[in-house]
Design a protein around this motif. Structure first.
Motif, short mmCIF file in Angstrom:
data_model
loop_
_atom_site.label_atom_id
_atom_site.label_comp_id
_atom_site.label_asym_id
_atom_site.label_seq_id
_atom_site.Cartn_x
_atom_site.Cartn_y
_atom_site.Cartn_z
N ARG A 66 0.84 -1.21 0.00
CA ARG A 66 0.00 0.00 0.00
C ARG A 66 0.86 1.25 0.00
NH1 ARG A 66 -3.01 -3.12 3.58
NH2 ARG A 66 -2.12 -2.06 5.40
N ARG A 67 1.94 1.25 0.79
CA ARG A 67 2.83 2.41 0.84
C ARG A 67 3.43 2.67 -0.55
NH1 ARG A 67 7.45 3.73 5.25
NH2 ARG A 67 5.53 4.21 6.35
N TRP A 68 3.88 1.62 -1.20
CA TRP A 68 4.45 1.74 -2.54
C TRP A 68 3.42 2.29 -3.53
CZ3 TRP A 68 2.75 -2.01 -6.28
CH2 TRP A 68 3.30 -1.83 -7.55
N GLN A 69 2.20 1.74 -3.50
CA GLN A 69 1.17 2.19 -4.43
C GLN A 69 0.82 3.65 -4.22
OE1 GLN A 69 -1.68 -0.85 -3.34
NE2 GLN A 69 -1.42 -1.92 -5.31
N GLU A 70 0.65 4.04 -2.97
CA GLU A 70 0.23 5.42 -2.67
C GLU A 70 1.33 6.42 -2.98
OE1 GLU A 70 -0.87 5.13 1.43
OE2 GLU A 70 -2.66 3.91 1.01
N TRP A 98 11.31 12.04 -10.40
CA TRP A 98 12.52 11.23 -10.52
C TRP A 98 13.67 11.74 -9.67
CZ3 TRP A 98 9.31 8.25 -12.27
CH2 TRP A 98 8.67 8.32 -13.50
N ILE A 99 13.61 13.01 -9.27
CA ILE A 99 14.74 13.57 -8.53
C ILE A 99 14.34 14.05 -7.14
CG2 ILE A 99 16.01 14.20 -10.62
CD1 ILE A 99 15.00 17.01 -10.40
N THR A 100 13.13 13.75 -6.70
CA THR A 100 12.67 14.15 -5.38
C THR A 100 12.21 12.91 -4.62
OG1 THR A 100 11.87 16.22 -6.38
CG2 THR A 100 11.17 15.74 -4.12
N PRO A 101 13.03 12.37 -3.73
CA PRO A 101 12.67 11.14 -3.02
C PRO A 101 11.35 11.22 -2.27
CG PRO A 101 14.99 11.64 -2.71
CD PRO A 101 14.38 12.84 -3.39
N GLU A 102 10.98 12.43 -1.83
CA GLU A 102 9.71 12.57 -1.11
C GLU A 102 8.52 12.31 -2.02
OE1 GLU A 102 12.94 14.66 0.88
OE2 GLU A 102 12.14 14.85 -1.16
N LEU A 103 8.72 12.47 -3.33
CA LEU A 103 7.64 12.24 -4.28
C LEU A 103 7.65 10.81 -4.82
CD1 LEU A 103 7.63 15.50 -6.47
CD2 LEU A 103 5.89 14.78 -4.82
N PHE A 104 8.84 10.30 -5.10
CA PHE A 104 8.95 8.98 -5.71
C PHE A 104 10.16 8.28 -5.13
CE2 PHE A 104 9.99 5.77 -8.81
CZ PHE A 104 8.78 5.37 -9.34
N ASP A 105 9.94 7.10 -4.57
CA ASP A 105 10.99 6.35 -3.87
C ASP A 105 11.56 5.30 -4.82
OD1 ASP A 105 12.48 4.65 -2.22
OD2 ASP A 105 11.21 5.09 -0.49
N SER A 106 12.67 5.62 -5.48
CA SER A 106 13.25 4.70 -6.45
C SER A 106 13.76 3.40 -5.83
CB SER A 106 14.37 5.39 -7.24
OG SER A 106 13.84 6.41 -8.05
N PRO A 107 14.46 3.45 -4.68
CA PRO A 107 14.88 2.18 -4.06
C PRO A 107 13.69 1.27 -3.74
CG PRO A 107 16.13 3.99 -3.14
CD PRO A 107 15.04 4.61 -3.98
N LEU A 108 12.59 1.84 -3.30
CA LEU A 108 11.41 1.04 -3.01
C LEU A 108 10.85 0.44 -4.29
CD1 LEU A 108 9.21 -0.01 -1.13
CD2 LEU A 108 8.02 2.19 -1.39
N ASP A 109 10.81 1.23 -5.36
CA ASP A 109 10.29 0.70 -6.63
C ASP A 109 11.15 -0.46 -7.12
OD1 ASP A 109 7.88 1.87 -7.87
OD2 ASP A 109 9.02 1.73 -9.73
N MET A 112 10.45 -3.50 -4.92
CA MET A 112 9.13 -4.07 -5.19
C MET A 112 9.13 -4.83 -6.51
SD MET A 112 7.21 -3.29 -2.60
CE MET A 112 5.55 -3.55 -3.18
N ARG A 113 9.83 -4.31 -7.51
CA ARG A 113 9.88 -5.00 -8.81
C ARG A 113 10.63 -6.32 -8.67
NH1 ARG A 113 8.38 -3.06 -13.72
NH2 ARG A 113 8.49 -0.87 -13.07
N ASP A 114 11.69 -6.32 -7.87
CA ASP A 114 12.41 -7.57 -7.61
C ASP A 114 11.50 -8.58 -6.92
OD1 ASP A 114 14.73 -6.65 -8.76
OD2 ASP A 114 15.68 -6.09 -6.87
#
Length: 210
Positions: A66-70, A98-109, A112-114
């Motif tokens: 849910r955290r990832w989706q939201e 893509w450059i603001t971790p507060e908006l989009f968490d790349s490590p989490l993405d 999650m894909r793994d």
């Protein structure tokens, strides 16, 4: 339950604290690392404290999903829908993700894909997320006058480029990403960004580039 203390009993942590620790373990070691006893040790709490907040490990994993989706899909779609006078301004709003971790968490993405590679239900959820993200970017191009086919191709190019950045763990500093943004904008939209568009974008990230 949100409270971390039962009447007459000791501190059990908070739901958010357990989720945050699970997030760290997911990003560090994958979903197999997210286990109750190691989480309890990390938090300095008892294993039984976990059950004050979650019915079982699956409930905790569902909270991570849910955290990832939201955060990631929700914020990405929101950024594509922000008011923008031009397609370049709209794309720069998206690049904020893509450059603001507060908006989009790349490590989490990435984590999650793994995880989705070994979990059919999550794989289906990720396919839906990818489709929703591309659809939102496509709609952004359509609103700015691109035809259906062109909007679809450009949206796919934008999104798949970023997926590549994430999956390959591309090491690019924020100053480098900001410097390259005008070229990406022109490639993705076919239109050179104006100085005003770039100034607004850079102003949003002033002080973050080091």
């Amino acid at each position: 339950m949100a409270e971390g203390r039962a009447p007459g009993q000791g501190w059990r942590g908070t739901e958010e604290g357990w989720i945050a620790a699970a997030y760290d373990m997911l990003v560090e070691g994958g979903v197999e690392a997210v286990k109750i006893q190691p989480l309890a040790r990390r938090l300095g709490l008892s294993r039984t404290s976990f059950y004050w907040h979650f019915a079982d490990r699956e409930a905790l994993l569902a909270a991570l999903v849910r955290r990832w989706q939201e955060k990631n899909t929700g914020n990405l779609v929101q950024q594509t829908e922000l008011p923008a006078a031009t397609i370049n301004a709209a794309l720069l709003n998206l690049i904020d993700c893509w450059i603001t971790p507060e908006l989009f968490d790349s490590p989490l993405d990435r984590a999650m894909r793994d995880w989705a590679r070994t979990d059919a239900a999550l794989r289906a959820a990720f396919a839906e997320a990818d489709a929703a993200r591309i659809a939102a970017i496509r709609a952004m191009f359509l609103r700015h006058g691109y035809g259906e086919e062109e909007a679809d191709v450009r949206a796919s190019a934008v999104y798949l480029t970023q997926v590549g950045y994430i999956d390959l763990e591309t090491a690019e500093t924020l100053p480098a990403r900001l410097r390259r943004a005008p070229t990406y904008v022109e490639i993705f939209t076919g239109r050179a960004a104006t100085q005003a568009e770039l100034s607004d974008f850079l102003a949003r990230h002033a002080g973050r580039a080091g």
